[in-house]
Design a protein around this motif. Structure first.
Motif, mmCIF file in Angstrom:
data_model
loop_
_atom_site.group_PDB
_atom_site.id
_atom_site.type_symbol
_atom_site.label_atom_id
_atom_site.label_comp_id
_atom_site.label_asym_id
_atom_site.label_seq_id
_atom_site.Cartn_x
_atom_site.Cartn_y
_atom_site.Cartn_z
ATOM 1 N N ARG A 314 0.779 -1.180 0.051
ATOM 2 C CA ARG A 314 -0.189 0.215 0.174
ATOM 3 C C ARG A 314 0.815 1.201 0.050
ATOM 4 N NH1 ARG A 314 -4.169 -2.192 4.704
ATOM 5 N NH2 ARG A 314 -5.643 -2.991 3.191
ATOM 6 N N LEU A 315 0.290 2.274 -0.689
ATOM 7 C CA LEU A 315 0.930 3.449 -0.743
ATOM 8 C C LEU A 315 0.168 4.582 -0.635
ATOM 9 C CD1 LEU A 315 3.757 5.252 -1.083
ATOM 10 C CD2 LEU A 315 3.296 5.093 -3.587
ATOM 11 N N ARG A 316 0.343 5.557 0.254
ATOM 12 C CA ARG A 316 -0.624 6.910 0.324
ATOM 13 C C ARG A 316 0.330 7.883 0.152
ATOM 14 N NH1 ARG A 316 -3.063 7.241 6.091
ATOM 15 N NH2 ARG A 316 -1.160 6.714 6.951
ATOM 16 N N PHE A 317 -0.122 8.811 -0.572
ATOM 17 C CA PHE A 317 0.387 10.114 -1.022
ATOM 18 C C PHE A 317 -0.592 11.215 -1.128
ATOM 19 C CE2 PHE A 317 0.074 7.796 -4.786
ATOM 20 C CZ PHE A 317 -0.046 8.459 -5.727
ATOM 21 N N THR A 318 -0.025 12.207 -1.580
ATOM 22 C CA THR A 318 -1.152 13.518 -1.979
ATOM 23 C C THR A 318 -0.627 13.635 -3.451
ATOM 24 O OG1 THR A 318 -1.010 14.774 0.274
ATOM 25 C CG2 THR A 318 -1.676 15.984 -1.707
ATOM 26 N N HIS A 319 -1.809 13.774 -4.193
ATOM 27 C CA HIS A 319 -1.602 14.139 -5.580
ATOM 28 C C HIS A 319 -0.850 15.296 -5.748
ATOM 29 C CE1 HIS A 319 -2.286 14.480 -10.046
ATOM 30 N NE2 HIS A 319 -2.830 13.122 -9.915
ATOM 31 N N PRO A 320 0.063 15.378 -6.752
ATOM 32 C CA PRO A 320 0.945 16.478 -6.964
ATOM 33 C C PRO A 320 0.452 17.447 -7.872
ATOM 34 C CG PRO A 320 1.737 14.742 -8.220
ATOM 35 C CD PRO A 320 0.714 14.109 -7.402
ATOM 36 N N ALA A 321 -0.723 17.381 -8.347
ATOM 37 C CA ALA A 321 -1.432 18.409 -9.095
ATOM 38 C C ALA A 321 -2.724 18.826 -8.515
ATOM 39 C CB ALA A 321 -1.655 17.770 -10.703
ATOM 40 N N SER A 322 -3.502 17.777 -7.993
ATOM 41 C CA SER A 322 -4.890 18.122 -7.350
ATOM 42 C C SER A 322 -4.819 18.605 -5.918
ATOM 43 C CB SER A 322 -5.786 16.926 -7.582
ATOM 44 O OG SER A 322 -5.511 16.062 -7.020
ATOM 45 N N GLY A 323 -3.760 18.008 -5.338
ATOM 46 C CA GLY A 323 -3.942 18.041 -3.946
ATOM 47 C C GLY A 323 -4.891 16.963 -3.113
ATOM 48 N N GLU A 324 -5.407 16.023 -3.786
ATOM 49 C CA GLU A 324 -6.403 15.177 -3.345
ATOM 50 C C GLU A 324 -5.391 14.075 -2.588
ATOM 51 O OE1 GLU A 324 -9.443 15.192 -2.988
ATOM 52 O OE2 GLU A 324 -9.467 17.217 -3.775
ATOM 53 N N PRO A 325 -5.836 13.399 -1.564
ATOM 54 C CA PRO A 325 -5.247 12.248 -0.986
ATOM 55 C C PRO A 325 -5.376 11.062 -1.968
ATOM 56 C CG PRO A 325 -7.207 12.613 0.202
ATOM 57 C CD PRO A 325 -7.063 13.693 -0.972
ATOM 58 N N ASP A 351 -8.367 -6.810 5.848
ATOM 59 C CA ASP A 351 -7.494 -5.718 6.639
ATOM 60 C C ASP A 351 -7.967 -4.213 5.972
ATOM 61 O OD1 ASP A 351 -5.075 -5.206 8.868
ATOM 62 O OD2 ASP A 351 -4.980 -3.899 7.015
ATOM 63 N N ALA A 352 -8.469 -3.468 6.704
ATOM 64 C CA ALA A 352 -8.919 -2.259 5.982
ATOM 65 C C ALA A 352 -8.122 -1.050 6.584
ATOM 66 C CB ALA A 352 -10.509 -2.059 6.500
ATOM 67 N N ARG A 353 -7.199 -1.116 7.223
ATOM 68 C CA ARG A 353 -6.544 -0.112 7.831
ATOM 69 C C ARG A 353 -5.095 0.323 6.815
ATOM 70 N NH1 ARG A 353 -5.297 -1.847 13.670
ATOM 71 N NH2 ARG A 353 -5.489 -3.808 12.790
ATOM 72 N N ILE A 354 -4.975 1.448 6.548
ATOM 73 C CA ILE A 354 -3.561 1.497 5.659
ATOM 74 C C ILE A 354 -2.687 2.135 6.848
ATOM 75 C CG2 ILE A 354 -2.607 2.857 4.158
ATOM 76 C CD1 ILE A 354 -4.961 2.785 2.544
ATOM 77 N N SER A 355 -1.650 1.468 7.142
ATOM 78 C CA SER A 355 -0.478 1.884 7.975
ATOM 79 C C SER A 355 0.023 3.401 7.837
ATOM 80 C CB SER A 355 0.425 1.075 8.478
ATOM 81 O OG SER A 355 -0.107 -0.097 8.795
#
Length: 355
Positions: A314-325, A351-355
């Motif tokens: 899993r990978l979480r980040f903020t979109h570099p153009a829209s700013g959306e998660p 498992d629904a949680r993203i660490s």
């Protein structure tokens, strides 16, 4: 006199002649800003083997603003890169000479105007170098000749599968790299380790340092790069923080050896961080040929595990153009899921949680 080098074709590179023996100084311009030093040199030194590029970086012969730099150092607009004398073969400078990366697309997890995310298979390097002629990025560029810009945002080990980000714009690359550098992303891996992982052992905070193991007996071959845990006051110590959560416990093989499936989140992105942290805690990753238990690995191969069980899940980040998660997930590939019991796979999918 300084040569201005950009991100694609370098004038200094076109002028390079076989047997060139002069030190050169290349000035990075805006189109080259934000690149890793090794990638910058690959494009600037057409015809020079990538293994040689890594060798002159490691030896300190390449300097950025008069200081030593690592392959992963990011060059910026206006930086001056010193290059030692390098020899370029005539054949290597001819159009089409040398091995060409085969065009290949990879399973897409997401794509838009700013970036794409692929599910990298195990056994494929992310880029060429260190004995590898090409990797994911070179194959993607070959498959997309009309693409004006494709650059890796981060790296995965060759034997690690899972989520890999590629930027399609310079602005996206720098913004995403800033997020990785400032630890604003969430990177969670699935790792199957030997033994019963203690449920209360949730944080690994041990400094790491890179080193070289001995090369060939004749002294001509370079040593292999490895990583080890060192004291915090070690001169080469780099802080590394890893968070661990037990997802399931299982067994494998005719002797029913105990194994633990972990969700591992890294807060720092050090080379081989997960592999070394888990091994130093007494629970190496199943199938790890560098830091694992070789006898157990052989037994696990008979049980169906043919490679290291480490997957960028899993990978979480903020979109570099829209700013959306953004939250991306790569399903566990068949070569790894096939060695787990159905009940363990259920634990992963539920498992629904993203660490």
């Amino acid at each position: 006199m300084k040569n201005i080098i950009g991100g694609k074709q370098a004038p200094a590179t076109r002028q390079a002649r076989p047997g060139a023996d002069a030190v050169r100084h290349l000035t990075v311009d805006e189109s080259g800003a934000g690149q890793r030093l090794d990638n910058f040199l690959f494009r600037s030194l057409k015809g020079v083997p990538k293994t040689h590029v890594y060798r002159i970086i490691r030896s300190g012969e390449v300097r950025v603003n008069k200081g030593r730099a690592q392959a992963e150092t990011r060059v910026e607009d206006g930086d001056v890169v010193r290059l030692p004398p390098v020899r370029v073969s005539e054949r290597a400078t001819e159009p089409g000479a040398g091995p060409q990366a085969p065009a290949r697309e990879f399973a897409l997890l997401h794509e838009d105007d700013a970036l794409l995310a692929v599910d990298k298979p195990a056994g494929v390097a992310v880029h060429g170098g260190s004995g590898v002629s090409f990797g994911v990025i070179e194959q993607l560029r070959a498959a997309r000749p009309a693409a004006r810009f494709l650059e890796l945002v981060h790296r995965l080990d060759r034997e690690t599968s899972g989520v890999l980000l590629v930027a399609k714009k310079r602005s996206a690359l720098t913004r995403l790299q800033d997020q990785f550098r400032e630890r604003e992303t969430g990177k969670t891996y699935l790792a199957l380790v030997l033994g019963d992982w203690p449920a209360n052992k949730k944080v690994l905070d041990a400094s790491l340092a890179r080193y070289l193991v001995s090369g060939a007996p004749d002294g001509k071959a370079e040593g292999e790069r490895r990583v080890r845990v060192v004291p915090k006051d070690h001169p080469d110590a780099m802080r590394a923080v890893t968070l661990v959560r037990v997802l399931a416990r299982t067994t494998a093989g005719p002797e029913a050896m105990p194994l633990s499936l972990l969700a591992v989140t890294i807060k720092t992105g050090r080379t081989h961080q997960i592999r070394v942290h888990l091994a130093s805690a007494g629970h190496p990753i199943a199938g790890d040929e560098k830091y694992g238990d070789f006898a157990v690995n052989r037994a696990l191969q008979k049980a169906g595990l043919k490679r290291m069980f480490l997957h960028a899940w899993r990978l979480r980040f903020t979109h570099p153009a829209s700013g959306e998660p953004m939250a991306l997930e790569a399903a566990l590939p068949a070569d790894l899921s096939g060695v787990l019991a159905p009940a363990v796979l259920t634990e992963i999918s539920s498992d629904a949680r993203i660490s």
